[in-house]
Motif scaffolding. Structure first.
Motif, PDB file in Angstrom:
ATOM      1  N   GLU A  19       0.811  -1.216   0.000  1.00 40.72           N
ATOM      2  CA  GLU A  19       0.000   0.000   0.000  1.00 40.72           C
ATOM      3  C   GLU A  19       0.846   1.268   0.000  1.00 40.72           C
ATOM      4  O   GLU A  19       0.454   2.279  -0.596  1.00 40.72           O
ATOM      5  CB  GLU A  19      -0.957  -0.007   1.189  1.00 40.72           C
ATOM      6  CG  GLU A  19      -2.044  -1.054   1.058  1.00 40.72           C
ATOM      7  CD  GLU A  19      -3.020  -1.058   2.218  1.00 40.72           C
ATOM      8  OE1 GLU A  19      -4.086  -1.691   2.082  1.00 40.72           O
ATOM      9  OE2 GLU A  19      -2.722  -0.453   3.267  1.00 40.72           O
ATOM     10  N   GLN A  20       2.001   1.249   0.659  1.00 37.10           N
ATOM     11  CA  GLN A  20       2.850   2.434   0.659  1.00 37.10           C
ATOM     12  C   GLN A  20       3.381   2.714  -0.739  1.00 37.10           C
ATOM     13  O   GLN A  20       3.425   3.868  -1.188  1.00 37.10           O
ATOM     14  CB  GLN A  20       4.020   2.251   1.639  1.00 37.10           C
ATOM     15  CG  GLN A  20       4.956   3.448   1.746  1.00 37.10           C
ATOM     16  CD  GLN A  20       4.260   4.725   2.186  1.00 37.10           C
ATOM     17  OE1 GLN A  20       3.298   4.683   2.951  1.00 37.10           O
ATOM     18  NE2 GLN A  20       4.737   5.875   1.703  1.00 37.10           N
TER      19      GLN A  20
ATOM     20  N   TYR B 208       0.527   4.109  -2.772  1.00 37.09           N
ATOM     21  CA  TYR B 208       0.284   5.500  -2.396  1.00 37.09           C
ATOM     22  C   TYR B 208       1.285   6.434  -3.077  1.00 37.09           C
ATOM     23  O   TYR B 208       0.899   7.464  -3.658  1.00 37.09           O
ATOM     24  CB  TYR B 208       0.366   5.644  -0.876  1.00 37.09           C
ATOM     25  CG  TYR B 208       0.503   7.073  -0.413  1.00 37.09           C
ATOM     26  CD1 TYR B 208      -0.582   7.957  -0.454  1.00 37.09           C
ATOM     27  CD2 TYR B 208       1.729   7.555   0.042  1.00 37.09           C
ATOM     28  CE1 TYR B 208      -0.441   9.276  -0.050  1.00 37.09           C
ATOM     29  CE2 TYR B 208       1.872   8.866   0.455  1.00 37.09           C
ATOM     30  CZ  TYR B 208       0.790   9.725   0.407  1.00 37.09           C
ATOM     31  OH  TYR B 208       0.926  11.041   0.795  1.00 37.09           O
TER      32      TYR B 208
ATOM     33  N   LEU C 225       0.550   6.808  -6.825  1.00 39.80           N
ATOM     34  CA  LEU C 225      -0.649   7.604  -7.083  1.00 39.80           C
ATOM     35  C   LEU C 225      -0.412   9.075  -6.765  1.00 39.80           C
ATOM     36  O   LEU C 225      -0.851   9.975  -7.502  1.00 39.80           O
ATOM     37  CB  LEU C 225      -1.813   7.066  -6.254  1.00 39.80           C
ATOM     38  CG  LEU C 225      -2.362   5.713  -6.706  1.00 39.80           C
ATOM     39  CD1 LEU C 225      -3.179   5.080  -5.584  1.00 39.80           C
ATOM     40  CD2 LEU C 225      -3.209   5.865  -7.959  1.00 39.80           C
ATOM     41  N   LYS C 226       0.277   9.339  -5.671  1.00 37.47           N
ATOM     42  CA  LYS C 226       0.563  10.717  -5.272  1.00 37.47           C
ATOM     43  C   LYS C 226       1.421  11.427  -6.313  1.00 37.47           C
ATOM     44  O   LYS C 226       1.197  12.600  -6.642  1.00 37.47           O
ATOM     45  CB  LYS C 226       1.268  10.729  -3.916  1.00 37.47           C
ATOM     46  CG  LYS C 226       1.589  12.126  -3.391  1.00 37.47           C
ATOM     47  CD  LYS C 226       2.340  12.054  -2.070  1.00 37.47           C
ATOM     48  CE  LYS C 226       2.698  13.446  -1.571  1.00 37.47           C
ATOM     49  NZ  LYS C 226       3.479  13.389  -0.305  1.00 37.47           N
TER      50      LYS C 226
ATOM     51  N   PHE D 197      -8.146  -3.906   1.786  1.00 34.04           N
ATOM     52  CA  PHE D 197      -6.980  -3.231   2.350  1.00 34.04           C
ATOM     53  C   PHE D 197      -6.217  -4.187   3.248  1.00 34.04           C
ATOM     54  O   PHE D 197      -6.760  -5.175   3.745  1.00 34.04           O
ATOM     55  CB  PHE D 197      -7.422  -1.987   3.134  1.00 34.04           C
ATOM     56  CG  PHE D 197      -8.230  -1.041   2.292  1.00 34.04           C
ATOM     57  CD1 PHE D 197      -7.608  -0.089   1.509  1.00 34.04           C
ATOM     58  CD2 PHE D 197      -9.613  -1.150   2.257  1.00 34.04           C
ATOM     59  CE1 PHE D 197      -8.351   0.750   0.696  1.00 34.04           C
ATOM     60  CE2 PHE D 197     -10.366  -0.321   1.452  1.00 34.04           C
ATOM     61  CZ  PHE D 197      -9.732   0.637   0.661  1.00 34.04           C
TER      62      PHE D 197
ATOM     63  N   HIS E 133      -5.303   6.975   6.964  1.00 31.67           N
ATOM     64  CA  HIS E 133      -4.404   6.268   6.046  1.00 31.67           C
ATOM     65  C   HIS E 133      -4.069   7.179   4.871  1.00 31.67           C
ATOM     66  O   HIS E 133      -4.950   7.853   4.330  1.00 31.67           O
ATOM     67  CB  HIS E 133      -5.064   4.987   5.541  1.00 31.67           C
ATOM     68  CG  HIS E 133      -4.114   4.046   4.868  1.00 31.67           C
ATOM     69  ND1 HIS E 133      -3.546   4.310   3.646  1.00 31.67           N
ATOM     70  CD2 HIS E 133      -3.631   2.827   5.251  1.00 31.67           C
ATOM     71  CE1 HIS E 133      -2.769   3.308   3.293  1.00 31.67           C
ATOM     72  NE2 HIS E 133      -2.798   2.395   4.257  1.00 31.67           N
TER      73      HIS E 133
ATOM     74  N   LEU F 276      -3.646   6.718   1.755  1.00 32.49           N
ATOM     75  CA  LEU F 276      -4.420   6.491   0.532  1.00 32.49           C
ATOM     76  C   LEU F 276      -5.708   7.303   0.520  1.00 32.49           C
ATOM     77  O   LEU F 276      -6.177   7.742  -0.542  1.00 32.49           O
ATOM     78  CB  LEU F 276      -4.748   5.003   0.373  1.00 32.49           C
ATOM     79  CG  LEU F 276      -3.646   4.100  -0.175  1.00 32.49           C
ATOM     80  CD1 LEU F 276      -4.028   2.634  -0.016  1.00 32.49           C
ATOM     81  CD2 LEU F 276      -3.347   4.426  -1.637  1.00 32.49           C
TER      82      LEU F 276
ATOM     83  N   VAL G  98      -8.149   8.105  -5.877  1.00 29.14           N
ATOM     84  CA  VAL G  98      -8.424   6.786  -5.317  1.00 29.14           C
ATOM     85  C   VAL G  98      -9.901   6.689  -4.963  1.00 29.14           C
ATOM     86  O   VAL G  98     -10.441   7.576  -4.302  1.00 29.14           O
ATOM     87  CB  VAL G  98      -7.582   6.523  -4.044  1.00 29.14           C
ATOM     88  CG1 VAL G  98      -7.904   5.143  -3.463  1.00 29.14           C
ATOM     89  CG2 VAL G  98      -6.098   6.627  -4.344  1.00 29.14           C
TER      90      VAL G  98
ATOM     91  N   VAL H  55     -12.472   4.298  -2.878  1.00 26.36           N
ATOM     92  CA  VAL H  55     -12.386   3.255  -1.859  1.00 26.36           C
ATOM     93  C   VAL H  55     -13.774   2.750  -1.475  1.00 26.36           C
ATOM     94  O   VAL H  55     -14.742   3.510  -1.421  1.00 26.36           O
ATOM     95  CB  VAL H  55     -11.648   3.757  -0.597  1.00 26.36           C
ATOM     96  CG1 VAL H  55     -10.198   4.043  -0.913  1.00 26.36           C
ATOM     97  CG2 VAL H  55     -12.317   4.992  -0.019  1.00 26.36           C
TER      98      VAL H  55
END
Length: 327
Positions: free
Chosen positions: A245-246, A249, A252-253, A265, A274, A276, A282, A284
């Motif tokens: 996930e990091q 992230y 995407l960032k 998740f 979080h 994200l 994103v 969710v």
């Protein structure tokens, strides 16, 4: 004669509860919004013959150690990575699950999430509700085309194949990666097999459908994401543990991929702080892949029937570890 005890970690639809009440004494954790506390679970399983559980509960060695009379663990899910299957098998405890029932419903949600992410449906809804819609603009809330695009499906099991059928209706070029090739899917849907790296590089939409297991833990990490197109949309309705996930992230960032739609998740529920959740690219969801009324009811009934078969000493309808019967 007293009935065997079943611990039900979340109240089920009435049809399933009726079946269970006929044959067992029940302890039911009735909260819809919170999981059964660990201390309560450990206390209640001490005299239990069976547990009816779900993806939110960890049925690990500690729980199994606390339940010396246990014969069956029945989960209202296809996946069972939250259950210590090896320990259960060693102790002759049958593990039941609910495969097949949720295939089409989860495929519906997967494709809905793909479309919502690609066409910025959530952004548009928020834009209108916040009073930001002042006029039409040529590039206002523009997204990615779906019709005729290339979709890459990682994990061509039942649900992956159902997603592929939906993609075919949008004239998408269909790529897939799987532990073994699926010639019948290739012939039926025109799917083309690719290595994982090739699929990531070629796909406009990367859809992760792999089961959760030690082999798939963080199978999509920084290296894999770096192979995707900058315009790629990543969709995960499998297991959150399959993704770093990091790394997602950061990509995407930094706009190294275009967007992601996530129903699962690594830790659920995901923390509200979080990273994200701070990103606009994103979408969710709270792990609702199979959440139609009809499907969840069918899943609950099968989970109940598995549990009842287990406490009777009969073979389960759907058994994760059939070797318990061989033993």
């Amino acid at each position: 004669m007293s009935k065997p005890k079943l611990v039900v970690t979340r109240e089920l639809p009435e049809e399933a509860m009726h079946l269970l009440k006929e044959e067992a004494d029940l302890y039911v954790w009735e909260s819809e919004s919170e999981s059964i506390p660990r201390s309560v679970l450990l206390q209640e399983v001490q005299q239990a013959t069976g547990i009816v559980t779900n993806v939110a509960d960890s049925i690990d060695r500690e729980v199994l150690d606390a339940a010396p009379h246990l014969r069956v663990v029945s989960t209202m899910a296809v996946g069972f990575d939250n259950i210590d299957v090896n320990t259960a098998t060693q102790r002759g405890i049958a593990i039941g699950h609910t495969p097949g029932i949720l295939t089409e419903t989860t495929a519906d949600l997967t494709f809905a999430l793909l479309m919502a992410t690609a066409r910025r449906v959530v952004d548009g809804d928020r834009f209108v509700r916040n009073g930001e819609w002042k006029s039409w603009g040529p590039m206002l809330l523009t997204g990615q085309d779906i019709y005729g695009a290339t979709i890459g499906i990682i994990g061509m099991g039942r649900i992956g194949e159902a997603v592929a059928r939906r993609a075919a209706g949008f004239a998408m070029k269909l790529l897939y990666h799987n532990r073994s090739r699926r010639p019948e899917v290739e012939q039926k849907l025109g799917a083309e097999y690719r290595s994982l790296d090739e699929l990531l590089a070629e796909s406009d939409y990367v859809v992760l459908m792999a089961p959760g297991s030690p082999d798939t833990y963080r199978m999509i990490g920084a290296r894999e994401i770096s192979l995707m197109k900058r315009s790629a949309v990543f969709i995960n309705t499998s297991r959150g543990t399959n993704v770093d996930e990091q790394a997602l992230y950061q990509a995407l960032k930094e706009k190294r991929i275009w967007a992601a739609g996530l129903d699962v998740f690594e830790q659920e529920p995901i923390r509200t702080d979080h990273p994200l959740l701070s990103l606009d690219n994103v979408v969710v969801l709270p792990h609702i892949g199979s959440a139609s009324i009809a499907t969840r009811t069918r899943m609950a009934v099968i989970a109940a029937k598995n549990a009842l078969a287990g406490i009777r000493g009969e073979r389960l309808l759907h058994t994760v570890n059939p070797e318990v019967y061989e033993a």
